[in-house]
Write an enzyme that holds these catalytic residues in place. Structure first.
Site, PDB file in Angstrom:
ATOM      1  CD1 TRP A 133      -2.861   1.545   0.685  1.00 43.51           C
ATOM      2  CD2 TRP A 133      -1.381   2.407   2.130  1.00 43.51           C
ATOM      3  NE1 TRP A 133      -3.278   2.810   0.993  1.00 43.51           N
ATOM      4  CE2 TRP A 133      -2.390   3.369   1.879  1.00 43.51           C
ATOM      5  CE3 TRP A 133      -0.340   2.736   2.991  1.00 43.51           C
ATOM      6  CZ2 TRP A 133      -2.388   4.626   2.482  1.00 43.51           C
ATOM      7  CZ3 TRP A 133      -0.336   3.984   3.589  1.00 43.51           C
ATOM      8  CH2 TRP A 133      -1.362   4.917   3.335  1.00 43.51           C
ATOM      9  CG  ASP A 172     -13.056   9.620  -1.882  1.00 44.90           C
ATOM     10  OD1 ASP A 172     -13.057   8.725  -1.019  1.00 44.90           O
ATOM     11  OD2 ASP A 172     -12.407   9.540  -2.948  1.00 44.90           O
ATOM     12  CE  LYS A 228     -10.882   7.009  -5.108  1.00 46.60           C
ATOM     13  NZ  LYS A 228     -10.373   8.086  -4.236  1.00 46.60           N
ATOM     14  CD1 TRP A 229     -15.397  -0.966  -6.995  1.00 48.06           C
ATOM     15  CD2 TRP A 229     -16.893  -1.036  -8.638  1.00 48.06           C
ATOM     16  NE1 TRP A 229     -15.991  -2.197  -6.946  1.00 48.06           N
ATOM     17  CE2 TRP A 229     -16.919  -2.268  -7.949  1.00 48.06           C
ATOM     18  CE3 TRP A 229     -17.745  -0.860  -9.722  1.00 48.06           C
ATOM     19  CZ2 TRP A 229     -17.765  -3.319  -8.314  1.00 48.06           C
ATOM     20  CZ3 TRP A 229     -18.586  -1.899 -10.085  1.00 48.06           C
ATOM     21  CH2 TRP A 229     -18.608  -3.115  -9.379  1.00 48.06           C
ATOM     22  CG  ASP A 230     -11.677   2.646  -2.478  1.00 42.90           C
ATOM     23  OD1 ASP A 230     -10.755   1.864  -2.717  1.00 42.90           O
ATOM     24  OD2 ASP A 230     -11.567   3.614  -1.687  1.00 42.90           O
ATOM     25  CG  MET A 231     -12.055  -4.337  -2.895  1.00 40.31           C
ATOM     26  SD  MET A 231     -10.760  -5.457  -3.379  1.00 40.31           S
ATOM     27  CE  MET A 231     -11.422  -7.003  -2.840  1.00 40.31           C
ATOM     28  CB  CYS A 234      -9.928   3.135  -6.386  1.00 44.01           C
ATOM     29  SG  CYS A 234      -9.148   3.635  -4.844  1.00 44.01           S
ATOM     30  CG  ASP A 289      -4.932   5.419  -0.942  1.00 44.68           C
ATOM     31  OD1 ASP A 289      -5.591   5.873  -1.890  1.00 44.68           O
ATOM     32  OD2 ASP A 289      -5.419   4.702  -0.045  1.00 44.68           O
TER      33      ASP A 289
HETATM   34  C1  DGJ Z   1      -9.000   4.521  -0.321  1.00 51.05           C
HETATM   35  C2  DGJ Z   1      -8.811   5.312  -1.585  1.00 51.05           C
HETATM   36  O1  DGJ Z   1      -7.674   4.932  -2.259  1.00 51.05           O
HETATM   37  C3  DGJ Z   1      -8.804   6.796  -1.233  1.00 51.05           C
HETATM   38  O2  DGJ Z   1      -8.516   7.563  -2.346  1.00 51.05           O
HETATM   39  C4  DGJ Z   1     -10.137   7.137  -0.625  1.00 51.05           C
HETATM   40  O3  DGJ Z   1     -11.133   6.968  -1.594  1.00 51.05           O
HETATM   41  C5  DGJ Z   1     -10.406   6.278   0.590  1.00 51.05           C
HETATM   42  N1  DGJ Z   1     -10.248   4.880   0.300  1.00 51.05           N
HETATM   43  C6  DGJ Z   1     -11.782   6.526   1.117  1.00 51.05           C
HETATM   44  O4  DGJ Z   1     -12.131   5.682   2.124  1.00 51.05           O
END
Ligand code: DGJ
Length: 742
Positions: A198, A365, A475-478, A523, A545
Site C-alpha cells: 500500500w 469521496d 470511483k469504485w474502491d475496495m 481503485c 494512495d
Molecule cells: C481509499 C482510496 O484509495 C482513497 O482515495 C479514498 O477513496 C479512501 N479509500 C476513502 O475511504
C-alpha cells in the site's frame, strides 16, 4: 496470419512468430516464440527429441528420447510424466486424474474470442485479429479442452486462454487451470516484475532466473498492491530501448499465479492463471468452464518496445471503445481535503472554488451515505447521509452542476460495515461462515459477490443513485482483502474466489452497459487492483494512495512498464503531503501528475490567489498535453530507480508533437555527469523545436537534450534551479520532416 501446415501451427504477423506442433503422441509441443520466422518451413527440428536423458519416464517403450519430462509442451497436464508445473489438474468422479488429452481438431476464426462473463480483449474490425482454436480430447472421459490462441495483426501481442468442456456422463473436478503455459528453450533471462505494498505500488524488481520456481501471486481476492500480475523475462543485456524481452499479463483481477520455472536442463516454463490454492470447480455433464485471458508480448526493442505494445493493446483492445477517443475530465476529489468532515455548504463552496480554477468534474469521496462520519460504519447503506446532505444526493448534484461542474461519486460496493443497516438485514450476505470468526479489515467485512442476490442489490442501489444524480463518474474502491473465504450461498467453496470475481464483473458489466457515459475509475485502497480485468470496464485506475510527487515518480514509472498513461490516475495534493509529510513545490507536483489522468486532491479554497492562478495555468497546460497522453507513445528516459533524476517523454509521431518531463528529486551540488537526456522515438533527419530551440532528431537522440546546469554552489545566478524537487517540461514539435536527412 495463422498458417497450418501438416502438424504445425504458425501464428505470425510478420513481426512475431508463435509456432507449435502436434507431437508424436498426439499432445501439443511448443516449438518457438519470438521475432518472426518465415512461414512455409517445417520447424519440427526444434522439437529436440533426440537428447536422451537417463532416468526419465518415456511415452513409448523403446523411445527414450521422447519424454514429457523435457519436451517443450503447450498445455501440460498433471500426472503424465511431466513433473514441471502443470497447466491442468483435473479429476474424474472416481478421483482418477484425467490427463489423456490428444489433438482432436482445430478451427480458425477472425477476430478475438468473446466471453459472456469475463473481461477480455476485443476488436473493432474482425480483421484486426485472428484466433486459432485447437481442441484436445480425453476420449475415455469425453472431456475436451479448447485452447485459444489470438494474434493481433498490428501488435506484437498474442493472447491465450482455455475452455474446458465436460461432454462425458459423469462430473469432473478441475483443480488447476492455467490460462497460459509456455516452455522456453533456455534460461538466460532476468525476471522483471512490479512489486510493492500500500502506498508503494509497482516498484520495478529485476532478478536473474535460477533453477526452481520463481513467481508472483496473489491469494488476497484481488490482484493486489503487493504483486501486479505483469511479469517480463528479459535477456540480461536488454535495456530500455534494445534487446529481447517477453512479457505476460492477465485479464483478471482476483487471485493469480505467474511463474517462471527453470528446470534442470535449463528450460523455462512460464505459467499464468488463477491461483490454484482454494480453487476447484465442478463440471457436471454438459457444463464448461472458461479461463481468463492471458496476454503475451514479445519485443526486440527493449523494455520500452514491450511497454508500447502493452499500452496499445490496452488502449485499442481492452478499455471500453467509447473511452478510447473521449477526453477525460480534470477532476477534483475532496478526500484529502475534507476526509469525512463535510456538509452540503462546504461541498458547494469547494465546488465553486474548483470551478473558478478550471476543474471539470467534482468527485465526492467516502462519507456521503448512511451515518458515515468515520470508517467504522455504514458501508452497504448506499443512501444519502441526511445529516450532511439534507437535500439528498439529487439536491447536492443539482447544486454542483449549477456551478458548472460534472458530478462524480465514490462507492465501495463490495463491502459492508458490521455497524450498518445492511448487515442487520442480511447477515447471510457476508463472506465468512460465522460471526466471531471473521477478520476485520479497515473495520469492514466483504460482501458475498458470489451470491447473485448481493449483486442485484448493489445494482439496484447504485443505479438508483446514478439516476437521482445523473452521475458522470464513479470511483469504485475496495479497501480490504478477503479472509475466511466462505460463501454462505455456495455449496462448493473451492469456487468462491472465482465466483466472487464473476460477481464483481457482472456488476461492472450491468452498470457500464446501462450507463455507458459514466466514467469509471477503479481503485483498491489506491493501486491494489491495477489490472487488465478492471480496465475492461474502468479505463482509468487510482494508481496509489500515495500522492507525494517524489514517491509518484517511482510508482508511475513502474506502472508504465505495463499500463498506459491514460490509465494512471495521478493528482496534485496538498502539502505537507499526507503520506510522507514532504513539502514539494506546487509546480513539481503538477509536473509529475501531468503524466497520467490529471486532477487534484486538495481544498482549492485554502490556496492563495497566486496558487489558484497557478492551478488555472496547470489545467490549461494539461489540456494541451492531454491528446498526447491518450494517443502518444511513452518513452522512459531516466529511471528514478537508478538515480535522483527521472525523465520521460510522450510523443505522437503522427502529429510530430510531444512533451518531455525531467525531474530532480534531490539536489546535489556541482553534480558529475552530463546534463543531456537522450530522447527516443524521433525521426533522425527531421527538425524539431524544443522550447524555442531547433535540433535535428539525431542530435536529440544520440547526444541528447541539454537540461542545463544544475546547482553549482558558486553560481548564484542559477540559484532558482537549485534545491530538491525541481522539474522541467519541454515541449517538442516537429518543424520540418527529413530535412538534412543523414
Ligand atoms: C481509499 C482510496 O484509495 C482513497 O482515495 C479514498 O477513496 C479512501 N479509500 C476513502 O475511504
Amino acid at each position: 496470419m495463422i498458417v497450418v501446415e501438416g502438424q504445425q501451427f504458425h501464428l505470425t504477423n510478420s513481426r512475431i512468430s508463435y509456432i507449435f506442433t502436434i507431437m508424436k503422441n498426439g499432445q501439443l509441443g511448443h516449438l518457438y516464440y519470438g521475432k518472426a520466422l518465415r512461414t512455409g518451413r517445417d520447424y519440427s527440428h526444434l522439437e529436440d527429441y533426440e537428447s536422451v536423458r537417463p532416468n526419465t519416464t518415456h511415452v513409448f517403450q523403446g523411445d527414450p528420447g521422447f519424454t514429457l519430462e523435457t519436451v517443450k509442451q503447450e498445455f501440460p497436464v498433471y500426472g503424465k510424466g511431466d513433473f514441471r508445473e502443470p497447466a491442468l489438474l483435473m479429476e474424474a468422479e472416481d478421483q482418477e486424474v484425467i490427463g489423456d488429452f490428444l489433438y482432436a481438431g482445430h478451427e480458425i476464426q477472425e477476430g478475438t474470442p468473446r466471453s459472456e462473463y469475463l473481461p477480455c480483449t476485443s476488436v473493432k474490425e474482425e480483421a484486426e485479429a485472428e484466433t486459432l482454436i485447437v481442441t484436445m480430447q480425453d476420449k475415455r472421459r469425453n472431456v475436451k479442452l479448447r485452447l485459444f490462441y489470438t494474434i493481433f495483426e498490428e501488435l506484437d501481442v498474442l493472447t491465450r486462454k482455455v475452455q474446458i468442456v465436460n461432454e462425458g456422463e459423469s462430473l469432473v473436478d478441475v483443480q488447476r487451470m492455467m490460462s497460459l503455459s509456455m516452455d522456453l528453450p533456455d534460461d538466460d533471462y532476468e525476471m522483471v516484475h512490479l512489486s510493492g505494498a500500500w502506498a508503494r505500488e509497482r516498484h520495478i524488481v529485476t532478478r536473474p532466473l535460477a533453477p526452481g520456481i520463481q513467481g508472483i501471486s496473489s491469494r488476497r481476492g484481488s490482484s493486489s498492491h503487493q504483486h501486479n500480475p505483469f511479469m517480463a523475462l528479459k535477456r540480461p543485456h536488454t535495456t530500455e530501448h534494445h534487446g529481447e524481452v517477453i512479457g505476460v499479463n492477465f485479464v483478471y483481477s482476483g487471485n493469480f499465479l505467474t511463474q517462471a520455472e527453470v528446470d534442470h536442463y535449463g528450460g523455462v516454463r512460464v505459467s499464468m492463471g488463477i491461483h490454484p490454492e482454494r480453487f476447484s470447480w465442478r463440471l457436471n455433464p454438459g457444463e464448461s468452464l472458461e479461463a481468463p485471458e492471458a496476454v503475451l508480448t514479445y519485443s526486440d526493442q527493449g523494455m520500452n518496445g514491450l511497454s508500447q505494445s502493452m499500452h496499445q493493446l490496452i488502449h485499442k483492445h481492452i478499455i471500453p471503445e467509447r473511452w478510447r477517443k473521449r477526453k477525460r475530465p480534470v477532476l477534483i476529489n475532496n478526500w484529502e481535503a475534507t476526509y469525512f468532515d463535510f456538509d452540503e455548504d462546504r461541498l458547494i463552496s469547494f465546488a465553486k472554488e474548483a470551478k473558478n480554477v478550471g476543474v471539470d468534474l467534482f468527485v465526492l469521496d467516502d462519507g456521503w451515505f448512511g451515518r458515515r462520519n468515520d470508517d467504522k460504519t455504514s458501508l452497504g447503506d448506499w443512501f444519502a447521509n441526511e445529516y450532511k446532505l439534507p437535500n439528498g444526493m439529487g439536491g447536492l448534484a443539482t447544486c454542483i452542476k449549477a456551478e458548472g461542474l460534472e458530478f462524480g461519486l465514490w462507492f465501495e460496493p463490495e463491502m459492508v460495515s458490521p455497524d450498518s443497516e445492511l448487515m442487520k438485514k442480511h447477515p447471510e450476505w457476508v463472506v465468512g461462515k460465522e460471526v466471531g470468526h471473521r477478520t476485520l479489515g479497515r473495520n469492514q467485512y466483504v460482501l458475498d459477490f458470489a451470491n447473485p442476490e448481493v449483486v442485484d442489490y448493489l445494482f439496484e442501489r447504485m443505479a438508483s443513485i446514478i439516476d437521482e444524480t445523473d452521475l458522470h463518474y464513479i470511483k469504485w474502491d475496495m479497501n480490504r482483502n478477503i479472509t475466511e473465504p466462505y460463501s454462505q450461498y455456495l455449496h462448493r467453496q473451492g469456487e468462491f474466489f472465482h465466483r466472487y470475481m464473476l460477481g464483481v464483473y457482472d456488476l461492472y458489466n450491468r452498470l457500464t452497459s446501462k450507463y455507458p457515459d459514466v466514467l469509471f475509475e477503479s481503485c483498491a485502497g489506491g493501486g491494489g487492483r491495477f489490472d487488465l480485468g478492471m480496465m475492461h470496464y474502468a479505463p482509468q485506475a487510482w494508481a496509489s494512495d500515495n500522492t507525494d510527487a517524489v514517491e509518484r515518480l517511482k510508482i508511475q514509472y513502474g506502472t508504465s512498464l505495463a499500463y498506459p498513461l491514460s490509465s494512471i490516475g495521478s493528482h496534485v495534493s496538498a502539502i505537507p503531503n499526507h503520506q510522507t509529510m514532504r513539502e514539494t513545490p506546487l509546480s513539481f507536483r503538477a509536473g509529475v501528475a501531468y503524466f497520467g489522468t490529471f486532477g487534484y486532491e486538495l481544498d482549492p479554497g485554502s490556496l492563495t490567489e497566486e496558487e489558484k492562478a497557478e492551478l488555472t495555468e496547470q489545467i490549461a497546460t494539461y489540456k494541451r498535453i492531454q491528446p498526447l497522453i491518450r494517443q502518444g507513445s511513452f518513452y522512459r528516459l531516466a529511471s528514478p530507480f537508478d538515480s535522483d533524476r527521472t525523465a520521460w517523454m510522450i510523443y505522437d509521431g503522427k502529429v510530430g508533437e510531444g512533451v518531455i518531463g525531467w525531474y530532480k528529486a534531490l539536489a546535489s551540488p556541482n553534480p558529475p555527469g552530463t546534463q543531456h537526456i537522450r530522447l527516443a522515438g524521433l525521426e533522425t533527419g527531421s527538425l524539431y523545436e524544443v522550447n524555442g530551440e531547433e535540433y535535428y532528431g539525431d542530435e536529440l537522440m544520440q547526444v541528447g537534450l541539454n537540461t542545463g546546469v544544475e546547482f553549482n554552489g558558486a553560481n548564484h545566478e542559477h540559484m532558482e534551479r537549485s534545491g530538491d524537487e525541481q522539474y522541467r517540461l519541454y515541449f517538442i514539435k516537429r518543424v520540418a520532416r527529413e530535412r538534412g536527412s543523414l
